[in-house]
Design a protein around this motif. Sequence first.
Motif, PDB file in Angstrom:
ATOM      1  N   ARG A  10      -5.850  -0.099   9.156  1.00  0.00           N
ATOM      2  CA  ARG A  10      -6.364  -0.582   7.877  1.00  0.00           C
ATOM      3  C   ARG A  10      -7.877  -0.699   7.985  1.00  0.00           C
ATOM      4  N   SER A  50      -1.028  -7.294   7.920  1.00  0.00           N
ATOM      5  CA  SER A  50      -0.447  -5.988   7.611  1.00  0.00           C
ATOM      6  C   SER A  50       0.659  -6.137   6.556  1.00  0.00           C
ATOM      7  N   MET A 103       1.116  -7.829   2.662  1.00  0.00           N
ATOM      8  CA  MET A 103       1.578  -7.051   1.496  1.00  0.00           C
ATOM      9  C   MET A 103       2.669  -7.811   0.748  1.00  0.00           C
ATOM     10  N   SER A 136      -4.922  -5.622   6.263  1.00  0.00           N
ATOM     11  CA  SER A 136      -3.936  -5.170   5.276  1.00  0.00           C
ATOM     12  C   SER A 136      -4.613  -4.459   4.120  1.00  0.00           C
ATOM     13  N   SER A 140       3.146  -8.406  11.401  1.00  0.00           N
ATOM     14  CA  SER A 140       3.001  -6.967  11.208  1.00  0.00           C
ATOM     15  C   SER A 140       4.318  -6.224  11.440  1.00  0.00           C
TER      16      SER A 140
END
Length: 283
Positions: free
Chosen positions: A236, A111, A115, A136, A44
């Motif tokens: 999230r 997270s 991505m 995420s 993260s």
Amino acid sequence: MNISELTTNFAENTVTNRHELTIEGSTLSYLDIGQGPVLLMGHSYLWDSEMWAPQIAYLSQNYRCIVPDLWGHGFSGSLPTCSRNLRDIASQMLELMDALNIEKFSVIGLSVGAMWGAELALKAPARVQSLVMLGSFIGYEPEITRDKYYAMLDVIKAEKTVSTKVIDTITPLFFANQPQPELVALLKQKLNHFDNNIDTLYQLGRMIFGRRDTMDDAHLFTLPCLIMTGVEDKARSVLEGYLMHDAIDASKYIHIPDCGHISTLEQADFVNQQLSQFLATHH
């Protein structure tokens, strides 16, 4: 979970397993622990590879865990100057795998780690065997939260530090409604060590919260995909997890009970069990 024991064991484990690779003039620090099928693990924003300590200890018994520190985090250097977005980050992580002569691997990200992990799966679909996305969302950042985070980043940039006030605002976003005090203290300790990396922190934050809508390419995800969200995740939402699950045909969605954003530490045993089952099915 004894956080002191966890951090001590992690530090001892990483002495002989930490390596460096120069990418575009900057030093990427990473862990390389275990043997077997390869797992590339992305942490993260505002954390580092230590976030994966329980998973590394568990999974490295059967897998080779490659765990980089994101630019400006942990032991890694500043963001390379040519980096513009999360696709560039994905390309840099692929360069790491190329340097290690690793052809096929799975990506486990939390997270921002998920991505750029999703971007990597799109970039190298023949190489990424499966994808795990914890806490995420690969769509656009909702405008309200994007603007709130941008404002926070502007304050950090102007003050050239992550102030106590900002730390007190950020910290609750990462944990369940009744956070573990040891984890809160661990995050605050990490947030107090970013002063030498404020520019990278700012640039990465702009990349993350200003990311493209990767959901536009959701139909291209044909690999096995596991999505997990803490039911008390404030960063999230469970709804965002459902949106990804609905858009990705090959996905499975799991709620993590009594858990906020940093599920790998808050509910380590539950996450380890789910990862083990998923990976055993797809390796």
